[in-house]
Motif scaffolding. Structure first.
Motif, mmCIF file in Angstrom:
data_model
loop_
_atom_site.group_PDB
_atom_site.id
_atom_site.type_symbol
_atom_site.label_atom_id
_atom_site.label_comp_id
_atom_site.label_asym_id
_atom_site.label_seq_id
_atom_site.Cartn_x
_atom_site.Cartn_y
_atom_site.Cartn_z
ATOM 1 N N ASN A 125 0.834 -1.205 0.000
ATOM 2 C CA ASN A 125 0.000 0.000 0.000
ATOM 3 C C ASN A 125 0.871 1.259 0.000
ATOM 4 O O ASN A 125 1.026 1.930 1.011
ATOM 5 N N ARG A 126 1.458 1.540 -1.153
ATOM 6 C CA ARG A 126 2.254 2.759 -1.286
ATOM 7 C C ARG A 126 2.275 3.163 -2.760
ATOM 8 O O ARG A 126 1.969 2.361 -3.652
ATOM 9 N N ARG A 127 2.650 4.398 -2.999
ATOM 10 C CA ARG A 127 2.760 4.871 -4.375
ATOM 11 C C ARG A 127 4.016 4.316 -5.033
ATOM 12 O O ARG A 127 4.979 3.973 -4.361
ATOM 13 N N GLY A 128 3.975 4.274 -6.345
ATOM 14 C CA GLY A 128 5.148 3.852 -7.088
ATOM 15 C C GLY A 128 5.266 2.367 -7.313
ATOM 16 O O GLY A 128 6.263 1.903 -7.881
ATOM 17 N N THR A 129 4.247 1.595 -6.885
ATOM 18 C CA THR A 129 4.342 0.152 -7.085
ATOM 19 C C THR A 129 4.154 -0.235 -8.551
ATOM 20 O O THR A 129 4.356 -1.411 -8.896
ATOM 21 N N TRP A 130 3.799 0.731 -9.401
ATOM 22 C CA TRP A 130 3.715 0.440 -10.835
ATOM 23 C C TRP A 130 5.082 -0.012 -11.376
ATOM 24 O O TRP A 130 5.150 -0.697 -12.401
ATOM 25 N N VAL A 131 6.157 0.370 -10.671
ATOM 26 C CA VAL A 131 7.498 -0.048 -11.088
ATOM 27 C C VAL A 131 7.593 -1.569 -11.114
ATOM 28 O O VAL A 131 8.278 -2.148 -11.967
ATOM 29 N N ALA A 132 6.898 -2.230 -10.173
ATOM 30 C CA ALA A 132 6.925 -3.692 -10.128
ATOM 31 C C ALA A 132 6.381 -4.281 -11.428
ATOM 32 O O ALA A 132 6.953 -5.240 -11.980
ATOM 33 N N LEU A 133 5.299 -3.721 -11.938
ATOM 34 C CA LEU A 133 4.748 -4.221 -13.197
ATOM 35 C C LEU A 133 5.684 -3.921 -14.363
ATOM 36 O O LEU A 133 5.825 -4.736 -15.292
ATOM 37 N N ALA A 134 6.319 -2.757 -14.337
ATOM 38 C CA ALA A 134 7.256 -2.400 -15.412
ATOM 39 C C ALA A 134 8.415 -3.389 -15.473
ATOM 40 O O ALA A 134 8.875 -3.770 -16.565
ATOM 41 N N ILE A 135 8.903 -3.833 -14.307
ATOM 42 C CA ILE A 135 10.001 -4.803 -14.283
ATOM 43 C C ILE A 135 9.513 -6.181 -14.705
ATOM 44 O O ILE A 135 10.267 -6.975 -15.288
ATOM 45 N N ALA A 136 8.239 -6.491 -14.426
ATOM 46 C CA ALA A 136 7.715 -7.816 -14.749
ATOM 47 C C ALA A 136 7.589 -8.047 -16.251
ATOM 48 O O ALA A 136 7.691 -9.192 -16.715
ATOM 49 N N VAL A 137 7.374 -6.983 -17.022
ATOM 50 C CA VAL A 137 7.158 -7.135 -18.471
ATOM 51 C C VAL A 137 8.349 -7.802 -19.168
ATOM 52 O O VAL A 137 8.174 -8.787 -19.900
ATOM 53 N N PRO A 138 9.585 -7.311 -18.998
ATOM 54 C CA PRO A 138 10.709 -8.006 -19.656
ATOM 55 C C PRO A 138 10.917 -9.431 -19.148
ATOM 56 O O PRO A 138 11.385 -10.290 -19.898
ATOM 57 N N LEU A 139 10.571 -9.710 -17.886
ATOM 58 C CA LEU A 139 10.688 -11.078 -17.383
ATOM 59 C C LEU A 139 9.758 -12.015 -18.150
ATOM 60 O O LEU A 139 10.139 -13.143 -18.489
#
Length: 368
Positions: A125-139
């Motif tokens: 529950n915090r801002r900026g967790t969209w980064v997790a999805l951005a990293i998941a795409v290349p994986l």
């Protein structure tokens, strides 16, 4: 409960190994390694939970380093296996290994990392967790290039499990509202992707061909998907394991050893690798019914403890790791891929513990 069941399983596996009398010293050394590694995992989770450390940024950085290594492998021309001098080009050389040693590690472990990132996005529950999805795409892209069917199944299962089991997180209104919003986003995004793929396939036909080549990866000439082609890489070893189990069904011949000529010719106290593939028959082959029942008890109690503590991410990562072991059995290999797999499970547990701790703090302060 989970750690007690672990000790019961290790003790049962040791007794079965001694009863089998087959490379007992190697079985015992591997059991000691597994017990030490699992003890470190349990202890690490307990210590970090007690100190209330938030390691989500560290997790993102670690997985980000894996992604960076994957792109570096592509840039340097080492993303695919290069045959040595005089060695014939093999089909497996065309499968992407990226940041790992082998394509069959890139798929499952890329899936584990992507599922963990998805859990972080859903529950932290915090801002900026969209980064997790951005990293998941290349994986996910790496997993597709690896042609690992185990990785694809694990990814689909893990994302679906996260989508369903995140609901066992703390039942605050803010959490429920946030989970509802993100689940809706996932459903809409999934629907859009399916529609785009369907339209693209109707226009070009490339989508169906790519999926067929992924599933039937060892038979590029195949025009349809046959069960025999899908199971060809595992059917032989599963049949062999089943026949070995039937000879001594109660205890079988020993934990973490193999009944083949290569193992008997090269196994030593310092190096005795085995390739088991399918976890259920591998367990039956090694420790028989007694050991398999104790292993199921260990996993079952660990899963129940995660449900009881409302730890959705931990449960999701445990189940996803078990699914990866249906195609690439690494669960006991703490000297290699198994250590990495259990580290992902531990990270999932820590993500769930941290979310629960924050939720309890909000409850005590009167937050919604």
């Amino acid at each position: 409960g989970g750690y007690l069941a672990l000790r019961v399983f290790v003790g049962g596996a040791a007794l079965c190994s001694m009863a089998g009398g087959y490379y007992v010293e190697i079985s015992m050394l591997k059991l000691v390694t597994f017990t030490t590694g699992m003890s470190a995992v349990f202890a690490g989770v307990k210590v970090l939970q007690a100190r209330r450390y938030d390691l989500s940024e560290w997790m993102l950085a670690m997985i980000g380093a894996i992604v960076l290594n994957g792109f570096l492998a592509i840039a340097t021309g080492t993303a695919y296996r290069i045959p040595g001098p005089g060695e014939r080009m093999k089909l497996a050389s065309s499968f992407f290994k990226g940041p790992f040693y082998h394509a069959n590690l890139t798929g499952p472990y890329g899936a584990l990392a992507a599922v963990l990132l998805f859990c972080i996005w859903l529950t932290v529950n915090r801002r900026g967790t969209w980064v997790a999805l951005a990293i998941a795409v290349p994986l996910m892209y790496f997993g597709w290039l690896s042609r690992s069917r185990t990785g694809l199944v694990s990814l689909v299962f893990g994302v679906a499990a996260a989508f369903l089991f995140a609901g066992i997180a703390p039942s605050l209104q803010t959490w429920r509202r946030r989970l509802g919003q993100r689940r809706t986003q996932v459903m809409v995004a999934g629907l859009v992707v399916v529609c785009l793929l369907a339209v693209g396939d109707l226009a070009t036909g490339r989508g169906s061909k790519s999926i067929r080549e992924f599933v039937v990866k060892y038979n590029k000439a195949a025009t349809t998907i046959e069960v025999e082609d899908v199971l060809s890489s595992r059917a032989g070893i599963i049949a062999q394991q089943w026949q070995t189990f039937l000879r001594h069904p109660l205890t079988c011949f020993g934990s973490h050893v193999s009944d083949n000529e290569y193992f008997r010719g090269y196994a030593t106290l310092f190096s005795a690798p085995v390739e088991k593939g399918f976890l259920p028959t591998a367990l039956l082959e090694e420790v028989g019914l007694l050991g398999t029942v104790s292993f199921v008890l260990f996993i079952g109690l660990l899963a129940i403890s995660l449900v009881h503590s409302r730890n959705g991410p931990g449960l999701v990562m445990l189940l996803t790791y078990l699914v990866t072991n249906l195609g690439e059995m690494t669960i006991f290999a703490f000297g290699g891929a198994g250590g990495m797999g259990w580290l992902f499970v531990a990270m999932g547990i820590l993500v769930g513990n941290r979310s629960n701790a924050v939720a309890r703090t909000l409850v005590r302060s009167g937050g919604r």
